[in-house]
Design a protein around this motif. Structure first.
Motif, PDB file in Angstrom:
ATOM      1  N   MET B   1       0.849  -1.201   0.000  1.00  0.00           N
ATOM      2  CA  MET B   1       0.000   0.000   0.000  1.00  0.00           C
ATOM      3  C   MET B   1       0.881   1.246   0.000  1.00  0.00           C
ATOM      4  SD  MET B   1      -2.613   1.104   2.998  1.00  0.00           S
ATOM      5  CE  MET B   1      -3.349   2.715   3.024  1.00  0.00           C
ATOM      6  N   THR B   2       0.579   2.157  -0.864  1.00  0.00           N
ATOM      7  CA  THR B   2       1.339   3.396  -0.874  1.00  0.00           C
ATOM      8  C   THR B   2       0.431   4.583  -0.604  1.00  0.00           C
ATOM      9  OG1 THR B   2       1.034   3.731  -3.212  1.00  0.00           O
ATOM     10  CG2 THR B   2       3.018   2.530  -2.540  1.00  0.00           C
ATOM     11  N   THR B   3       0.987   5.585   0.012  1.00  0.00           N
ATOM     12  CA  THR B   3       0.230   6.809   0.262  1.00  0.00           C
ATOM     13  C   THR B   3       1.024   7.986  -0.267  1.00  0.00           C
ATOM     14  OG1 THR B   3       1.258   7.074   2.401  1.00  0.00           O
ATOM     15  CG2 THR B   3      -0.856   5.934   2.360  1.00  0.00           C
ATOM     16  N   SER B   4       0.384   9.121  -0.301  1.00  0.00           N
ATOM     17  CA  SER B   4       1.066  10.295  -0.828  1.00  0.00           C
ATOM     18  C   SER B   4       1.920  10.954   0.255  1.00  0.00           C
ATOM     19  CB  SER B   4       0.030  11.293  -1.332  1.00  0.00           C
ATOM     20  OG  SER B   4      -0.762  11.682  -0.247  1.00  0.00           O
ATOM     21  N   VAL B   5       2.885  11.757  -0.217  1.00  0.00           N
ATOM     22  CA  VAL B   5       3.673  12.540   0.727  1.00  0.00           C
ATOM     23  C   VAL B   5       2.898  13.814   1.031  1.00  0.00           C
ATOM     24  CG1 VAL B   5       5.798  13.840   1.077  1.00  0.00           C
ATOM     25  CG2 VAL B   5       5.849  11.694  -0.152  1.00  0.00           C
ATOM     26  N   SER B   6       2.376  13.896   2.222  1.00  0.00           N
ATOM     27  CA  SER B   6       1.681  15.119   2.573  1.00  0.00           C
ATOM     28  C   SER B   6       2.707  16.167   2.953  1.00  0.00           C
ATOM     29  CB  SER B   6       0.730  14.854   3.743  1.00  0.00           C
ATOM     30  OG  SER B   6       1.470  14.453   4.864  1.00  0.00           O
ATOM     31  N   ALA B   7       2.312  17.420   2.799  1.00  0.00           N
ATOM     32  CA  ALA B   7       3.247  18.513   3.093  1.00  0.00           C
ATOM     33  C   ALA B   7       3.776  18.449   4.528  1.00  0.00           C
ATOM     34  CB  ALA B   7       2.580  19.840   2.797  1.00  0.00           C
ATOM     35  N   PRO B   8       2.907  18.230   5.538  1.00  0.00           N
ATOM     36  CA  PRO B   8       3.436  18.177   6.913  1.00  0.00           C
ATOM     37  C   PRO B   8       4.474  17.073   7.096  1.00  0.00           C
ATOM     38  CG  PRO B   8       1.048  18.350   6.944  1.00  0.00           C
ATOM     39  CD  PRO B   8       1.435  18.110   5.528  1.00  0.00           C
ATOM     40  N   ARG B   9       4.217  15.902   6.487  1.00  0.00           N
ATOM     41  CA  ARG B   9       5.171  14.797   6.603  1.00  0.00           C
ATOM     42  C   ARG B   9       6.529  15.188   6.011  1.00  0.00           C
ATOM     43  NH1 ARG B   9       1.883   9.569   4.522  1.00  0.00           N
ATOM     44  NH2 ARG B   9       0.921   8.951   6.467  1.00  0.00           N
ATOM     45  N   LEU B  43      18.788   8.553   6.835  1.00  0.00           N
ATOM     46  CA  LEU B  43      18.379   8.257   5.455  1.00  0.00           C
ATOM     47  C   LEU B  43      18.239   6.744   5.231  1.00  0.00           C
ATOM     48  CD1 LEU B  43      20.458  10.996   3.640  1.00  0.00           C
ATOM     49  CD2 LEU B  43      17.983  10.704   3.445  1.00  0.00           C
ATOM     50  N   THR B  44      19.003   5.949   5.969  1.00  0.00           N
ATOM     51  CA  THR B  44      18.834   4.484   5.875  1.00  0.00           C
ATOM     52  C   THR B  44      17.452   4.098   6.410  1.00  0.00           C
ATOM     53  OG1 THR B  44      21.201   4.171   6.179  1.00  0.00           O
ATOM     54  CG2 THR B  44      19.814   2.251   6.542  1.00  0.00           C
ATOM     55  N   ALA B  45      17.085   4.686   7.546  1.00  0.00           N
ATOM     56  CA  ALA B  45      15.752   4.406   8.100  1.00  0.00           C
ATOM     57  C   ALA B  45      14.664   4.884   7.135  1.00  0.00           C
ATOM     58  CB  ALA B  45      15.605   5.091   9.457  1.00  0.00           C
ATOM     59  N   LEU B  46      14.904   6.034   6.514  1.00  0.00           N
ATOM     60  CA  LEU B  46      13.907   6.586   5.580  1.00  0.00           C
ATOM     61  C   LEU B  46      13.731   5.713   4.335  1.00  0.00           C
ATOM     62  CD1 LEU B  46      14.388  10.470   5.408  1.00  0.00           C
ATOM     63  CD2 LEU B  46      12.318   9.230   6.019  1.00  0.00           C
ATOM     64  N   ALA B  47      14.784   4.974   3.966  1.00  0.00           N
ATOM     65  CA  ALA B  47      14.708   4.118   2.773  1.00  0.00           C
ATOM     66  C   ALA B  47      13.564   3.111   2.893  1.00  0.00           C
ATOM     67  CB  ALA B  47      16.033   3.388   2.572  1.00  0.00           C
ATOM     68  N   PHE B  48      13.196   2.781   4.134  1.00  0.00           N
ATOM     69  CA  PHE B  48      12.130   1.793   4.360  1.00  0.00           C
ATOM     70  C   PHE B  48      10.746   2.431   4.395  1.00  0.00           C
ATOM     71  CE2 PHE B  48      15.961  -0.233   5.626  1.00  0.00           C
ATOM     72  CZ  PHE B  48      15.795  -1.572   5.327  1.00  0.00           C
ATOM     73  N   MET B  49      10.718   3.753   4.296  1.00  0.00           N
ATOM     74  CA  MET B  49       9.433   4.453   4.375  1.00  0.00           C
ATOM     75  C   MET B  49       8.924   4.884   3.006  1.00  0.00           C
ATOM     76  SD  MET B  49       9.123   4.260   7.563  1.00  0.00           S
ATOM     77  CE  MET B  49      10.348   3.400   8.536  1.00  0.00           C
ATOM     78  N   PHE B  50       9.820   4.951   2.038  1.00  0.00           N
ATOM     79  CA  PHE B  50       9.423   5.428   0.716  1.00  0.00           C
ATOM     80  C   PHE B  50       9.406   4.289  -0.290  1.00  0.00           C
ATOM     81  CE2 PHE B  50      10.954   9.293   2.728  1.00  0.00           C
ATOM     82  CZ  PHE B  50      10.045  10.240   2.298  1.00  0.00           C
ATOM     83  N   SER B  51       8.389   4.259  -1.108  1.00  0.00           N
ATOM     84  CA  SER B  51       8.367   3.279  -2.189  1.00  0.00           C
ATOM     85  C   SER B  51       8.874   3.924  -3.478  1.00  0.00           C
ATOM     86  CB  SER B  51       6.945   2.757  -2.393  1.00  0.00           C
ATOM     87  OG  SER B  51       6.096   3.835  -2.736  1.00  0.00           O
ATOM     88  N   HIS B 153       0.892   4.789   7.487  1.00  0.00           N
ATOM     89  CA  HIS B 153      -0.071   4.289   6.502  1.00  0.00           C
ATOM     90  C   HIS B 153       0.596   3.587   5.333  1.00  0.00           C
ATOM     91  CE1 HIS B 153      -3.142   6.304   8.715  1.00  0.00           C
ATOM     92  NE2 HIS B 153      -2.521   7.464   8.572  1.00  0.00           N
ATOM     93  N   GLY B 154       1.815   3.140   5.544  1.00  0.00           N
ATOM     94  CA  GLY B 154       2.486   2.382   4.484  1.00  0.00           C
ATOM     95  C   GLY B 154       3.557   3.187   3.804  1.00  0.00           C
ATOM     96  N   LYS B 155       4.276   2.490   2.896  1.00  0.00           N
ATOM     97  CA  LYS B 155       5.352   3.172   2.189  1.00  0.00           C
ATOM     98  C   LYS B 155       4.794   4.290   1.326  1.00  0.00           C
ATOM     99  CE  LYS B 155       8.587  -0.635   2.089  1.00  0.00           C
ATOM    100  NZ  LYS B 155       9.165  -1.692   1.266  1.00  0.00           N
ATOM    101  N   THR B 156       5.604   5.335   1.203  1.00  0.00           N
ATOM    102  CA  THR B 156       5.091   6.566   0.634  1.00  0.00           C
ATOM    103  C   THR B 156       5.596   6.825  -0.775  1.00  0.00           C
ATOM    104  OG1 THR B 156       5.155   7.374   2.869  1.00  0.00           O
ATOM    105  CG2 THR B 156       4.891   9.012   1.173  1.00  0.00           C
ATOM    106  N   SER B 157       4.710   7.277  -1.616  1.00  0.00           N
ATOM    107  CA  SER B 157       5.123   7.704  -2.949  1.00  0.00           C
ATOM    108  C   SER B 157       4.810   9.187  -3.106  1.00  0.00           C
ATOM    109  CB  SER B 157       4.374   6.905  -4.007  1.00  0.00           C
ATOM    110  OG  SER B 157       3.027   7.312  -4.010  1.00  0.00           O
ATOM    111  N   LEU B 158       5.135   9.727  -4.266  1.00  0.00           N
ATOM    112  CA  LEU B 158       4.940  11.163  -4.461  1.00  0.00           C
ATOM    113  C   LEU B 158       3.730  11.440  -5.329  1.00  0.00           C
ATOM    114  CD1 LEU B 158       6.472  13.807  -3.740  1.00  0.00           C
ATOM    115  CD2 LEU B 158       7.512  13.672  -5.993  1.00  0.00           C
ATOM    116  N   THR B 159       2.810  10.474  -5.361  1.00  0.00           N
ATOM    117  CA  THR B 159       1.719  10.571  -6.323  1.00  0.00           C
ATOM    118  C   THR B 159       0.853  11.803  -6.168  1.00  0.00           C
ATOM    119  OG1 THR B 159       0.520   9.159  -4.822  1.00  0.00           O
ATOM    120  CG2 THR B 159       1.536   8.110  -6.757  1.00  0.00           C
TER     121      THR B 159
END
Lengths: 239, 161
Positions: B1-9, B43-51, B153-159
């Motif tokens: 499941m992917t979600t969008s990158v919200s501005a606050p995030r 940034l290593t930890a962040l690699a697991f948050m973004f799809s 809410h899952g890994k994040t994309s920039l959709t």
């Protein structure tokens, strides 16, 4: 162009232009602000550390007071024989950033070519303790190689007998190429004898002799009387 | 499941990365003469948050632009970028729990960084490398859990950025 492509291209362009064109200014602003923000963010940790260290600090403070008085006398004696007597020009400058990776130990100071700074100039802590030398200059900043850098070497002399040695930088700097029959002891003063620095500038003192490794020379570790991680200002010797 | 990158995030992530860069260059966070590579760890930890690789790569580039030791960009910064981008692709090939994968990657990332940038440092002061790996692992673990909450809410994309 999709949004994702736009975003990655923007990131790459930012990486290149920030570094190439605005790098130094950005570094100065980020560095100065960073020091303040860094101190602020690290303050909870420093409080915890300071509580645990306060007792030992009180004990060492008493010892240092006595040592300080003795050192004042030694400085007066040194001034009669060293270049310090002639009063080399010294300029105070701020440390605004340190090298972010552990394999090098470099500092950035906030004076550069535009302020007349040149490579090779010596850098000291508290005017009389050698820290390193300027290895690169930029318009408004200079890069300083410290004695904690593994690539740093410096001719030094040890103790009253002025025994020659070569200081090799590192996390714990070491004194090498000491003649086998030379008598050196923990606590012996180590001072610079290189041409880039005023002769007789103190570097530290012998911490301990290192176990013999079958070499034709002796080696010793060096005790440094300051914390290189907490330097805000340094003094540059103008040659 | 992917979600969008919200501005606050995104603002929170950028804020954390900027703080990491500040701390890394300020010498304040030095234990036993060794400083953690905070930006690499985060940034290593962040690699697991973004799809989405492009969003992640942009964050890596922006961080690298400021983490450098001097004006211009250096070889170290280039390797910093390449190591982190490589970690992003290796991440999914590890068939272990993401938390353990993050630890494994930050340890490997630290080692590979020095192996390429200055192999002599590993030989000359391996203890320092081990201490840094330990620090980096702790920071990665902490931020992995922090980001897990932020990106719950899952890994994040920039959709829908």
């Amino acid at each position: 162009m999709s949004q994702r492509k736009f975003f990655i291209i923007l990131g790459i362009l930012f990486f290149m232009t920030a570094g190439l064109f605005f790098g130094e200014r950005v570094q100065i602003v980020v560095g100065r602000t960073g020091q303040k923000i860094g101190s602020m963010l690290a303050s909870p940790l420093l409080i915890v550390t300071s509580v645990s260290r306060s007792q030992s600090l009180r004990e060492t403070a008493d010892t240092l007071t006595v040592e300080n008085e003795a050192l004042k006398g030694e400085i007066k004696a040194l001034q009669k024989t060293s270049l310090l007597a002639r009063g080399p020009q010294i300029r105070e400058t701020r440390v605004f950033s340190s090298y972010p990776f552990n394999h090098r130990n470099l500092l950035m100071i906030d004076r550069g070519v535009d302020e007349g700074f040149k490579t090779g100039w010596g850098v000291a802590v508290e005017r009389s303790l050698l820290l390193g030398k300027i290895i690169e200059v930029f318009p408004h900043t200079s890069r300083v190689q410290t004695i904690f850098d593994a690539d740093m070497t410096l001719p030094v002399k040890i103790g009253a007998q002025k025994i020659d040695a070569l200081l090799v930088g590192g996390r714990i700097p070491q004194l090498t190429l000491i003649e086998k029959d030379a008598s050196i002891f923990p606590g012996d003063e180590v001072y610079s004898s290189g041409s880039n620095f005023p002769y007789g500038l103190r570097v530290g003192e012998v911490l301990e002799l290192l176990p013999e490794s079958g070499s034709a020379f002796q080696e010793a570790s060096l005790k440094i009387p300051y914390d290189a991680g907490n330097l805000d200002t340094v003094f540059v010797f103008i040659l | 499941m992917t979600t969008s990158v919200s501005a606050p995030r995104l603002i929170i992530v950028l804020g954390i990365l900027v703080s990491a860069v500040f701390l890394q260059g300020s010498s304040q966070l030095s234990w036993f003469g060794i400083r953690p590579n905070i930006s690499l760890s985060i940034l290593t930890a962040l690699a697991f948050m973004f799809s989405d690789f492009f969003v992640y790569a942009a964050l890596v580039f922006i961080t690298a632009a400021f983490v450098g030791p001097a004006p211009g960009f250096s070889f170290e910064e280039l390797i910093f970028v390449l190591v982190l981008c490589a970690l992003f692709f290796v991440r999914d090939r590890l068939s272990i729990r993401p938390l353990f994968a993050a630890v494994l990657l930050v340890v490997c990332g630290t080692f590979i960084f020095y192996l390429v940038v200055d192999p002599g440092f590993i030989a000359a002061d391996f203890i320092a490398v081990l201490i840094e790996m330990f620090y980096n692992t702790l920071i990665t673990l902490i931020f992995y859990m922090v980001f897990k909450r932020i990106f719950s809410h899952g890994k994040t994309s920039l959709t829908a950025f």
